[in-house]
Scaffold this motif. Structure first.
Motif, PDB file in Angstrom:
ATOM      1  N   ARG A 189       3.749   1.211   3.924  1.00 34.85           N
ATOM      2  CA  ARG A 189       4.354   2.267   3.103  1.00 34.85           C
ATOM      3  C   ARG A 189       4.534   1.806   1.664  1.00 34.85           C
ATOM      4  O   ARG A 189       4.251   2.559   0.733  1.00 34.85           O
ATOM      5  CB  ARG A 189       5.679   2.704   3.708  1.00 34.85           C
ATOM      6  CG  ARG A 189       5.508   3.502   4.984  1.00 34.85           C
ATOM      7  CD  ARG A 189       6.836   3.988   5.532  1.00 34.85           C
ATOM      8  NE  ARG A 189       6.613   4.691   6.779  1.00 34.85           N
ATOM      9  CZ  ARG A 189       7.159   4.348   7.943  1.00 34.85           C
ATOM     10  NH1 ARG A 189       7.998   3.318   8.016  1.00 34.85           N
ATOM     11  NH2 ARG A 189       6.893   5.044   9.019  1.00 34.85           N
ATOM     12  N   ARG A 190       5.005   0.572   1.476  1.00 35.79           N
ATOM     13  CA  ARG A 190       5.180   0.054   0.110  1.00 35.79           C
ATOM     14  C   ARG A 190       3.837  -0.042  -0.601  1.00 35.79           C
ATOM     15  O   ARG A 190       3.708   0.319  -1.765  1.00 35.79           O
ATOM     16  CB  ARG A 190       5.854  -1.321   0.142  1.00 35.79           C
ATOM     17  CG  ARG A 190       7.334  -1.282   0.428  1.00 35.79           C
ATOM     18  CD  ARG A 190       8.026  -2.626   0.152  1.00 35.79           C
ATOM     19  NE  ARG A 190       7.245  -3.802   0.487  1.00 35.79           N
ATOM     20  CZ  ARG A 190       7.252  -4.423   1.670  1.00 35.79           C
ATOM     21  NH1 ARG A 190       8.006  -3.969   2.646  1.00 35.79           N
ATOM     22  NH2 ARG A 190       6.515  -5.488   1.877  1.00 35.79           N
ATOM     23  N   HIS A 217       2.553   3.387  -1.461  1.00 42.17           N
ATOM     24  CA  HIS A 217       3.362   3.942  -2.553  1.00 42.17           C
ATOM     25  C   HIS A 217       2.942   3.336  -3.892  1.00 42.17           C
ATOM     26  O   HIS A 217       2.826   4.041  -4.881  1.00 42.17           O
ATOM     27  CB  HIS A 217       4.852   3.680  -2.267  1.00 42.17           C
ATOM     28  CG  HIS A 217       5.771   4.390  -3.185  1.00 42.17           C
ATOM     29  ND1 HIS A 217       5.869   5.760  -3.214  1.00 42.17           N
ATOM     30  CD2 HIS A 217       6.631   3.929  -4.111  1.00 42.17           C
ATOM     31  CE1 HIS A 217       6.756   6.106  -4.130  1.00 42.17           C
ATOM     32  NE2 HIS A 217       7.239   5.012  -4.681  1.00 42.17           N
ATOM     33  N   GLU A 248      -0.307   4.935  -4.996  1.00 44.32           N
ATOM     34  CA  GLU A 248      -0.117   6.287  -5.526  1.00 44.32           C
ATOM     35  C   GLU A 248       0.301   6.234  -6.987  1.00 44.32           C
ATOM     36  O   GLU A 248      -0.182   7.001  -7.803  1.00 44.32           O
ATOM     37  CB  GLU A 248       0.948   7.029  -4.721  1.00 44.32           C
ATOM     38  CG  GLU A 248       0.481   7.432  -3.331  1.00 44.32           C
ATOM     39  CD  GLU A 248       1.607   7.996  -2.489  1.00 44.32           C
ATOM     40  OE1 GLU A 248       2.752   8.086  -2.977  1.00 44.32           O
ATOM     41  OE2 GLU A 248       1.345   8.321  -1.316  1.00 44.32           O
ATOM     42  N   HIS A 249       1.184   5.323  -7.315  1.00 41.11           N
ATOM     43  CA  HIS A 249       1.669   5.219  -8.701  1.00 41.11           C
ATOM     44  C   HIS A 249       0.589   4.650  -9.625  1.00 41.11           C
ATOM     45  O   HIS A 249       0.468   5.088 -10.751  1.00 41.11           O
ATOM     46  CB  HIS A 249       2.941   4.363  -8.777  1.00 41.11           C
ATOM     47  CG  HIS A 249       4.140   5.064  -8.209  1.00 41.11           C
ATOM     48  ND1 HIS A 249       4.577   6.273  -8.668  1.00 41.11           N
ATOM     49  CD2 HIS A 249       4.970   4.726  -7.210  1.00 41.11           C
ATOM     50  CE1 HIS A 249       5.642   6.656  -8.002  1.00 41.11           C
ATOM     51  NE2 HIS A 249       5.904   5.736  -7.086  1.00 41.11           N
TER      52      HIS A 249
END
Length: 90
Positions: free
Chosen positions: A75-76, A79, A82-83
Motif C-alpha cells: 500500500r505504501r 501510494h 500514485e504521487h
C-alpha cells in the motif's frame, strides 16, 4: 448480448492479417476475431486474479503478521507511485 460499435486502432500489419483471415474464412469477421481475442484475454485476467487471491489467502493463513507487513508495504509503495505519477503530469 447486444453488440456495441467501438473504434480501435491496430498496427497496419495486424489489421491486414486479421482481414486476410476473415477473407479466407478462417474467422467469421474482423469483429469476431477481435471479440474472441478480447474474451480470451479477459478470461486469462480473471483466472490470474483468482490464482493470486488464492495465493494471498494461503500466505495470510501461514503467517498473518508477515502478510500484514507485506500488505502495508504494498500500500505504501502503491501510494508513492500514485504521487510520483502526478508530479510529472503537469
Amino acid at each position: 448480448m447486444p453488440k456495441e460499435r467501438v473504434t480501435i486502432s491496430l498496427d497496419g500489419e495486424i489489421a491486414a492479417a486479421i482481414r486476410k483471415l476473415a477473407e479466407t474464412g478462417q474467422t467469421e469477421s474482423v469483429s469476431a476475431y477481435v471479440t474472441e481475442a478480447v474474451e480470451d484475454r479477459l478470461a486469462r485476467q480473471e483466472r490470474a486474479e483468482r490464482i493470486i487471491k488464492g495465493w494471498a489467502a494461503e500466505a495470510e493463513q501461514k503467517d498473518a503478521a508477515q502478510w500484514a507487513q507485506a500488505l502495508d508495504w504494498a500500500r505504501r509503495t502503491a501510494h508513492k507511485d500514485e504521487h510520483s505519477d502526478t508530479k510529472g503530469a503537469a
